[in-house]
Design a protein around this motif. Structure first.
Motif, mmCIF file in Angstrom:
data_model
loop_
_atom_site.group_PDB
_atom_site.id
_atom_site.type_symbol
_atom_site.label_atom_id
_atom_site.label_comp_id
_atom_site.label_asym_id
_atom_site.label_seq_id
_atom_site.Cartn_x
_atom_site.Cartn_y
_atom_site.Cartn_z
ATOM 1 N N VAL A 38 -1.349 10.206 6.199
ATOM 2 C CA VAL A 38 -1.801 9.162 5.283
ATOM 3 C C VAL A 38 -2.774 8.249 6.017
ATOM 4 O O VAL A 38 -2.562 7.920 7.186
ATOM 5 C CB VAL A 38 -0.596 8.347 4.761
ATOM 6 C CG1 VAL A 38 -1.055 7.191 3.884
ATOM 7 C CG2 VAL A 38 0.363 9.253 3.989
ATOM 8 N N ASP A 39 -3.852 7.873 5.351
ATOM 9 C CA ASP A 39 -4.809 6.935 5.933
ATOM 10 C C ASP A 39 -4.059 5.699 6.422
ATOM 11 O O ASP A 39 -3.229 5.144 5.695
ATOM 12 C CB ASP A 39 -5.839 6.545 4.871
ATOM 13 C CG ASP A 39 -6.983 5.732 5.439
ATOM 14 O OD1 ASP A 39 -6.736 4.604 5.932
ATOM 15 O OD2 ASP A 39 -8.126 6.209 5.380
ATOM 16 N N PRO A 40 -4.323 5.233 7.650
ATOM 17 C CA PRO A 40 -3.588 4.072 8.181
ATOM 18 C C PRO A 40 -3.641 2.851 7.274
ATOM 19 O O PRO A 40 -2.731 2.029 7.292
ATOM 20 C CB PRO A 40 -4.290 3.797 9.516
ATOM 21 C CG PRO A 40 -4.847 5.123 9.918
ATOM 22 C CD PRO A 40 -5.246 5.802 8.642
ATOM 23 N N ARG A 41 -4.688 2.743 6.473
ATOM 24 C CA ARG A 41 -4.791 1.597 5.563
ATOM 25 C C ARG A 41 -3.749 1.646 4.458
ATOM 26 O O ARG A 41 -3.531 0.637 3.767
ATOM 27 C CB ARG A 41 -6.198 1.554 4.959
ATOM 28 C CG ARG A 41 -7.278 1.163 5.951
ATOM 29 C CD ARG A 41 -8.649 1.329 5.331
ATOM 30 N NE ARG A 41 -8.990 2.752 5.131
ATOM 31 C CZ ARG A 41 -10.126 3.179 4.585
ATOM 32 N NH1 ARG A 41 -11.029 2.305 4.171
ATOM 33 N NH2 ARG A 41 -10.366 4.478 4.459
ATOM 34 N N LEU A 42 -3.108 2.793 4.280
ATOM 35 C CA LEU A 42 -2.084 2.932 3.240
ATOM 36 C C LEU A 42 -0.667 2.912 3.817
ATOM 37 O O LEU A 42 0.294 3.078 3.073
ATOM 38 C CB LEU A 42 -2.305 4.225 2.458
ATOM 39 C CG LEU A 42 -3.566 4.278 1.599
ATOM 40 C CD1 LEU A 42 -3.714 5.652 0.963
ATOM 41 C CD2 LEU A 42 -3.560 3.192 0.531
ATOM 42 N N ASN A 43 -0.549 2.718 5.115
ATOM 43 C CA ASN A 43 0.762 2.564 5.744
ATOM 44 C C ASN A 43 0.930 1.100 6.143
ATOM 45 O O ASN A 43 0.380 0.661 7.156
ATOM 46 C CB ASN A 43 0.904 3.464 6.969
ATOM 47 C CG ASN A 43 1.157 4.915 6.595
ATOM 48 O OD1 ASN A 43 1.863 5.201 5.639
ATOM 49 N ND2 ASN A 43 0.584 5.835 7.359
ATOM 50 N N SER A 75 -0.904 7.493 -2.338
ATOM 51 C CA SER A 75 0.153 6.501 -2.400
ATOM 52 C C SER A 75 0.141 5.609 -1.165
ATOM 53 O O SER A 75 -0.234 6.036 -0.077
ATOM 54 C CB SER A 75 1.511 7.200 -2.518
ATOM 55 O OG SER A 75 2.564 6.267 -2.473
ATOM 56 N N ARG A 76 0.580 4.371 -1.369
ATOM 57 C CA ARG A 76 0.752 3.429 -0.262
ATOM 58 C C ARG A 76 2.219 3.420 0.143
ATOM 59 O O ARG A 76 3.114 3.510 -0.697
ATOM 60 C CB ARG A 76 0.306 2.027 -0.712
ATOM 61 C CG ARG A 76 0.410 0.967 0.361
ATOM 62 C CD ARG A 76 -0.144 -0.372 -0.147
ATOM 63 N NE ARG A 76 -1.611 -0.329 -0.260
ATOM 64 C CZ ARG A 76 -2.271 -0.214 -1.398
ATOM 65 N NH1 ARG A 76 -1.604 -0.147 -2.552
ATOM 66 N NH2 ARG A 76 -3.585 -0.171 -1.405
ATOM 67 N N ASN A 77 2.479 3.305 1.442
ATOM 68 C CA ASN A 77 3.845 3.246 1.960
ATOM 69 C C ASN A 77 4.109 1.880 2.580
ATOM 70 O O ASN A 77 3.222 1.286 3.204
ATOM 71 C CB ASN A 77 4.064 4.331 3.024
ATOM 72 C CG ASN A 77 3.914 5.716 2.451
ATOM 73 O OD1 ASN A 77 4.723 6.170 1.663
ATOM 74 N ND2 ASN A 77 2.839 6.409 2.846
ATOM 75 N N PHE A 78 5.335 1.401 2.416
ATOM 76 C CA PHE A 78 5.753 0.138 3.014
ATOM 77 C C PHE A 78 6.927 0.408 3.949
ATOM 78 O O PHE A 78 7.938 0.989 3.543
ATOM 79 C CB PHE A 78 6.174 -0.864 1.927
ATOM 80 C CG PHE A 78 5.065 -1.230 0.995
ATOM 81 C CD1 PHE A 78 4.114 -2.171 1.369
ATOM 82 C CD2 PHE A 78 4.957 -0.632 -0.251
ATOM 83 C CE1 PHE A 78 3.074 -2.509 0.505
ATOM 84 C CE2 PHE A 78 3.937 -0.961 -1.118
ATOM 85 C CZ PHE A 78 2.986 -1.895 -0.738
#
Length: 302
Positions: free
Chosen positions: A264-269, A221-224
């Protein structure tokens, strides 16, 4: 008397009250660009409130069952679609399979693993196409097992379609502009959020034991972060929500910061929703380095 599960849900009640008041004011006095923009924003809030209320009922205490069911019907009326659909589509499907190969509306099901403007715009239609048969099967089973619950769901359909019919008969132009178009806007965002949160994330399934191992990365999942969370009930903190679906939305800020952000991978934060959409969906049209990159190996996409 029923009481709110958290005082933070006063914000939810404010949104639930503000939307019909704004629509009623514009219906009587004429459209206003600023108020219409606020109406469109509130349709996003209604969708998130619906999501949160499904996971953790807003009311507790004596007579809370009546209050929660009344809230279901109010959300149906304001959202322009029955609220029961979150059970088969979201809880039993999406949260169970976490964007994995068995998730009916996984983003990479439709034309491969992509993340671009066209995919974002079309995803709600694609998701509705595969989810509505799921709703119908779920209702057929519910009718056999729990006929009372089945008719409760049918009551939501009656309220939704009856409200549209009554408003269209009263003034079809105002109904389309002030009620139906904003509701469809909110429903688009409700379904498109799945694309924002999961496109190019890693949908390979993890076991429960792996998820609870501290060193395991959680890249499904991506986080915003940023302003979207105080405005829309922490909807951007999606990993923490997936790992704690019964947690009240107000707890997700702490859970994200303390337990999941670093897993979480930094690209998804992402720092914010609007900057992400402008970078990936707009700038990415002409500047390839602005686009996201998939975290899934090609042989895992199906």
């Amino acid at each position: 008397m029923p009481r709110l599960r958290s005082w933070r849900d006063l914000q939810s009640l404010a949104y639930l009250a503000a939307l019909p008041l704004l629509v009623a004011w514009q219906w009587r006095h004429g459209g206003n660009l600023g108020l219409y923009a606020l109406t469109l924003f509130l349709t996003l809030g209604i969708g998130v409130i619906h999501h949160n209320h499904t996971h953790l009922r807003m009311w507790q205490g004596r007579h809370s069952r009546f209050a929660n069911r009344a809230t279901d019907y109010l959300l149906t009326l304001l959202q322009g679609h029955p609220t029961f659909v979150f059970w088969p589509a979201h809880v039993a499907n999406h949260h169970r399979h976490r964007h994995g190969p068995l998730d009916a509306a996984r983003t990479y099901r439709f034309g491969g693993d992509h993340n671009h403007l066209a995919g974002y715009l079309v995803h709600p239609l694609q998701a509705a196409w595969v989810l509505y048969p799921l709703f119908l099967r779920w209702l057929a089973e519910l009718r056999q097992r729990q006929p009372g619950a089945f008719w409760y769901c049918m009551g939501q359909y009656a309220l939704w379609l009856g409200s549209w019919g009554a408003l269209l008969a009263l003034d079809w132009q105002k109904a389309l502009l002030l009620v139906i178009a904003p509701q469809l806007h909110g429903l688009h965002w409700l379904l498109a959020t799945n694309y924002l949160q999961h496109a190019h994330a890693d949908g390979r399934p993890l076991t429960r034991a792996a998820r609870h191992t501290a060193g395991t990365v959680l890249n499904y999942s991506r986080n915003f972060e940023g302003l979207v969370n105080p405005l829309l009930f922490n909807i951007g903190l999606h990993t923490a929500h997936h790992e704690h679906p019964q947690a009240h939305w107000s707890e997700l800020t702490r859970l994200h910061r303390e337990r999941y952000r670093h897993r979480v991978d930094p690209r998804l934060n992402e720092r914010g929703l609007a900057p992400y959409m402008l970078r990936v969906f707009v700038l990415g049209l002409v500047h390839p380095p602005a686009r996201s990159r998939s975290l899934m190996p090609p042989d895992a996409i199906h």
